[in-house]
Design a protein around this motif. Structure first.
Motif, PDB file in Angstrom:
ATOM      1  N   GLY A 120     -32.869  -3.997  12.958  1.00  0.00           N
ATOM      2  CA  GLY A 120     -32.073  -3.436  14.055  1.00  0.00           C
ATOM      3  C   GLY A 120     -32.629  -3.811  15.410  1.00  0.00           C
ATOM      4  O   GLY A 120     -31.877  -4.167  16.330  1.00  0.00           O
ATOM      5  N   ALA A 121     -33.943  -3.758  15.554  1.00  0.00           N
ATOM      6  CA  ALA A 121     -34.568  -4.145  16.822  1.00  0.00           C
ATOM      7  C   ALA A 121     -34.345  -5.628  17.105  1.00  0.00           C
ATOM      8  O   ALA A 121     -34.130  -6.025  18.255  1.00  0.00           O
ATOM      9  CB  ALA A 121     -36.059  -3.827  16.787  1.00  0.00           C
ATOM     10  N   GLY A 122     -34.352  -6.440  16.055  1.00  0.00           N
ATOM     11  CA  GLY A 122     -34.097  -7.868  16.233  1.00  0.00           C
ATOM     12  C   GLY A 122     -32.679  -8.148  16.695  1.00  0.00           C
ATOM     13  O   GLY A 122     -32.450  -8.992  17.568  1.00  0.00           O
ATOM     14  N   ILE A 123     -31.713  -7.418  16.140  1.00  0.00           N
ATOM     15  CA  ILE A 123     -30.318  -7.592  16.552  1.00  0.00           C
ATOM     16  C   ILE A 123     -30.143  -7.163  18.003  1.00  0.00           C
ATOM     17  O   ILE A 123     -29.476  -7.849  18.792  1.00  0.00           O
ATOM     18  CB  ILE A 123     -29.386  -6.816  15.599  1.00  0.00           C
ATOM     19  CG1 ILE A 123     -29.384  -7.490  14.233  1.00  0.00           C
ATOM     20  CG2 ILE A 123     -27.977  -6.732  16.162  1.00  0.00           C
ATOM     21  CD1 ILE A 123     -28.663  -6.709  13.162  1.00  0.00           C
ATOM     22  N   ILE A 124     -30.749  -6.039  18.367  1.00  0.00           N
ATOM     23  CA  ILE A 124     -30.673  -5.584  19.761  1.00  0.00           C
ATOM     24  C   ILE A 124     -31.318  -6.611  20.684  1.00  0.00           C
ATOM     25  O   ILE A 124     -30.792  -6.905  21.760  1.00  0.00           O
ATOM     26  CB  ILE A 124     -31.347  -4.206  19.904  1.00  0.00           C
ATOM     27  CG1 ILE A 124     -30.496  -3.145  19.208  1.00  0.00           C
ATOM     28  CG2 ILE A 124     -31.573  -3.850  21.364  1.00  0.00           C
ATOM     29  CD1 ILE A 124     -31.157  -1.795  19.104  1.00  0.00           C
ATOM     30  N   ALA A 125     -32.429  -7.183  20.264  1.00  0.00           N
ATOM     31  CA  ALA A 125     -33.120  -8.184  21.072  1.00  0.00           C
ATOM     32  C   ALA A 125     -32.253  -9.423  21.281  1.00  0.00           C
ATOM     33  O   ALA A 125     -32.165  -9.940  22.396  1.00  0.00           O
ATOM     34  CB  ALA A 125     -34.446  -8.567  20.425  1.00  0.00           C
ATOM     35  N   VAL A 126     -31.602  -9.877  20.217  1.00  0.00           N
ATOM     36  CA  VAL A 126     -30.761 -11.078  20.329  1.00  0.00           C
ATOM     37  C   VAL A 126     -29.620 -10.842  21.309  1.00  0.00           C
ATOM     38  O   VAL A 126     -29.362 -11.662  22.202  1.00  0.00           O
ATOM     39  CB  VAL A 126     -30.230 -11.500  18.941  1.00  0.00           C
ATOM     40  CG1 VAL A 126     -29.122 -12.529  19.073  1.00  0.00           C
ATOM     41  CG2 VAL A 126     -31.359 -12.056  18.095  1.00  0.00           C
ATOM     42  N   PHE A 127     -28.933  -9.723  21.180  1.00  0.00           N
ATOM     43  CA  PHE A 127     -27.816  -9.456  22.079  1.00  0.00           C
ATOM     44  C   PHE A 127     -28.295  -9.217  23.509  1.00  0.00           C
ATOM     45  O   PHE A 127     -27.623  -9.629  24.465  1.00  0.00           O
ATOM     46  CB  PHE A 127     -26.970  -8.292  21.569  1.00  0.00           C
ATOM     47  CG  PHE A 127     -26.115  -8.678  20.404  1.00  0.00           C
ATOM     48  CD1 PHE A 127     -25.114  -9.622  20.533  1.00  0.00           C
ATOM     49  CD2 PHE A 127     -26.318  -8.115  19.165  1.00  0.00           C
ATOM     50  CE1 PHE A 127     -24.323  -9.997  19.466  1.00  0.00           C
ATOM     51  CE2 PHE A 127     -25.545  -8.474  18.086  1.00  0.00           C
ATOM     52  CZ  PHE A 127     -24.543  -9.419  18.234  1.00  0.00           C
ATOM     53  N   SER A 128     -29.451  -8.602  23.682  1.00  0.00           N
ATOM     54  CA  SER A 128     -29.988  -8.407  25.029  1.00  0.00           C
ATOM     55  C   SER A 128     -30.337  -9.739  25.674  1.00  0.00           C
ATOM     56  O   SER A 128     -30.030  -9.965  26.847  1.00  0.00           O
ATOM     57  CB  SER A 128     -31.228  -7.518  24.974  1.00  0.00           C
ATOM     58  OG  SER A 128     -30.906  -6.247  24.481  1.00  0.00           O
ATOM     59  N   VAL A 129     -30.959 -10.610  24.918  1.00  0.00           N
ATOM     60  CA  VAL A 129     -31.333 -11.915  25.454  1.00  0.00           C
ATOM     61  C   VAL A 129     -30.091 -12.726  25.814  1.00  0.00           C
ATOM     62  O   VAL A 129     -30.047 -13.385  26.854  1.00  0.00           O
ATOM     63  CB  VAL A 129     -32.238 -12.671  24.453  1.00  0.00           C
ATOM     64  CG1 VAL A 129     -32.386 -14.132  24.819  1.00  0.00           C
ATOM     65  CG2 VAL A 129     -33.608 -12.005  24.380  1.00  0.00           C
ATOM     66  N   ILE A 130     -29.078 -12.677  24.967  1.00  0.00           N
ATOM     67  CA  ILE A 130     -27.838 -13.404  25.266  1.00  0.00           C
ATOM     68  C   ILE A 130     -27.198 -12.861  26.542  1.00  0.00           C
ATOM     69  O   ILE A 130     -26.758 -13.632  27.405  1.00  0.00           O
ATOM     70  CB  ILE A 130     -26.858 -13.315  24.067  1.00  0.00           C
ATOM     71  CG1 ILE A 130     -27.394 -14.129  22.899  1.00  0.00           C
ATOM     72  CG2 ILE A 130     -25.478 -13.818  24.465  1.00  0.00           C
ATOM     73  CD1 ILE A 130     -26.623 -13.937  21.630  1.00  0.00           C
ATOM     74  N   PHE A 131     -27.150 -11.549  26.665  1.00  0.00           N
ATOM     75  CA  PHE A 131     -26.550 -10.928  27.850  1.00  0.00           C
ATOM     76  C   PHE A 131     -27.315 -11.312  29.105  1.00  0.00           C
ATOM     77  O   PHE A 131     -26.723 -11.702  30.120  1.00  0.00           O
ATOM     78  CB  PHE A 131     -26.524  -9.403  27.668  1.00  0.00           C
ATOM     79  CG  PHE A 131     -25.909  -8.679  28.813  1.00  0.00           C
ATOM     80  CD1 PHE A 131     -24.540  -8.629  28.979  1.00  0.00           C
ATOM     81  CD2 PHE A 131     -26.719  -8.029  29.730  1.00  0.00           C
ATOM     82  CE1 PHE A 131     -23.971  -7.971  30.037  1.00  0.00           C
ATOM     83  CE2 PHE A 131     -26.155  -7.347  30.801  1.00  0.00           C
ATOM     84  CZ  PHE A 131     -24.778  -7.323  30.950  1.00  0.00           C
ATOM     85  N   ILE A 132     -28.642 -11.215  29.056  1.00  0.00           N
ATOM     86  CA  ILE A 132     -29.452 -11.555  30.232  1.00  0.00           C
ATOM     87  C   ILE A 132     -29.352 -13.055  30.528  1.00  0.00           C
ATOM     88  O   ILE A 132     -29.270 -13.453  31.699  1.00  0.00           O
ATOM     89  CB  ILE A 132     -30.914 -11.117  30.006  1.00  0.00           C
ATOM     90  CG1 ILE A 132     -31.000  -9.587  29.891  1.00  0.00           C
ATOM     91  CG2 ILE A 132     -31.802 -11.595  31.132  1.00  0.00           C
ATOM     92  CD1 ILE A 132     -32.339  -9.080  29.403  1.00  0.00           C
ATOM     93  N   SER A 133     -29.321 -13.883  29.511  1.00  0.00           N
ATOM     94  CA  SER A 133     -29.228 -15.328  29.717  1.00  0.00           C
ATOM     95  C   SER A 133     -27.924 -15.724  30.376  1.00  0.00           C
ATOM     96  O   SER A 133     -27.879 -16.672  31.166  1.00  0.00           O
ATOM     97  CB  SER A 133     -29.358 -16.073  28.389  1.00  0.00           C
ATOM     98  OG  SER A 133     -30.612 -15.889  27.833  1.00  0.00           O
ATOM     99  N   PHE A 134     -26.859 -15.010  30.058  1.00  0.00           N
ATOM    100  CA  PHE A 134     -25.565 -15.358  30.653  1.00  0.00           C
ATOM    101  C   PHE A 134     -25.599 -15.203  32.158  1.00  0.00           C
ATOM    102  O   PHE A 134     -25.039 -16.028  32.892  1.00  0.00           O
ATOM    103  CB  PHE A 134     -24.461 -14.469  30.057  1.00  0.00           C
ATOM    104  CG  PHE A 134     -23.110 -14.775  30.621  1.00  0.00           C
ATOM    105  CD1 PHE A 134     -22.392 -15.874  30.189  1.00  0.00           C
ATOM    106  CD2 PHE A 134     -22.561 -13.988  31.612  1.00  0.00           C
ATOM    107  CE1 PHE A 134     -21.151 -16.166  30.707  1.00  0.00           C
ATOM    108  CE2 PHE A 134     -21.316 -14.261  32.130  1.00  0.00           C
ATOM    109  CZ  PHE A 134     -20.618 -15.348  31.697  1.00  0.00           C
ATOM    110  N   PHE A 135     -26.264 -14.177  32.637  1.00  0.00           N
ATOM    111  CA  PHE A 135     -26.297 -13.948  34.079  1.00  0.00           C
ATOM    112  C   PHE A 135     -27.457 -14.642  34.736  1.00  0.00           C
ATOM    113  O   PHE A 135     -27.515 -14.864  35.895  1.00  0.00           O
ATOM    114  CB  PHE A 135     -26.326 -12.444  34.379  1.00  0.00           C
ATOM    115  CG  PHE A 135     -25.047 -11.780  33.993  1.00  0.00           C
ATOM    116  CD1 PHE A 135     -23.894 -11.971  34.746  1.00  0.00           C
ATOM    117  CD2 PHE A 135     -24.965 -10.992  32.869  1.00  0.00           C
ATOM    118  CE1 PHE A 135     -22.716 -11.349  34.389  1.00  0.00           C
ATOM    119  CE2 PHE A 135     -23.786 -10.387  32.503  1.00  0.00           C
ATOM    120  CZ  PHE A 135     -22.658 -10.565  33.277  1.00  0.00           C
TER     121      PHE A 135
END
Length: 142
Positions: free
Chosen positions: A127-142
């Motif tokens: 679960g922490a890994g999934i949250i990390a992946v989506f957080s990184v994608i979100f931050i990378s987009f901006f």
């Protein structure tokens, strides 16, 4: 908690630095809008990451199947045969490998109730890994 956010920002920074030349190429040479170019690069990074994972998952699944198919009776017979051969070679009356294994600290301290704890830890990490992946994608987009 702040440490994990800083790690997410650092990983997103690395991804954005690596993807920036591709975004510039898509934007300048192919005349793709900036947001679309960023989304394409993020999809490229995600597909590369997914490709690496899909390479290793079949190997892990195959090894788990192999471990599940071990015949414990045959293993015990082979271990006893090895024990007999060692005893004959060394000229010793009795060395019992199975009893030695049973006396090890790991086997003596093994508790079946720890299995749910390991499963909870595994799913927590997942679960922490999934949250990390989506957080990184979100931050990378901006």
């Amino acid at each position: 908690l702040i440490q994990s956010v800083l790690v997410y920002i650092a990983v997103a920074g690395v991804i954005s630095l690596v993807g920036r030349p591709v975004v510039i190429f898509l934007r300048n040479h192919l005349k793709i809008p900036n947001k679309v170019a960023v989304v394409l690069v993020l999809l490229l990074v995600l597909s590369s990451f997914t490709g690496l994972i899909t390479i290793f998952i079949p190997i892990v699944v195959e090894q788990s199947k192999n471990l599940g198919q071990i015949d414990m009776d045959a293993f015990t017979r082979d271990l006893n045969e090895l024990n007999n051969q060692i005893n004959n070679y060394l000229g010793v009356e009795e060395i019992d490998i199975i009893e030695g294994i049973k006396q090890t600290e790991f086997i003596r301290n093994f508790d079946i109730t720890t299995i749910p704890q390991y499963l909870n830890n595994f799913f927590g990490i997942l679960g922490a890994g999934i949250i990390a992946v989506f957080s990184v994608i979100f931050i990378s987009f901006f």
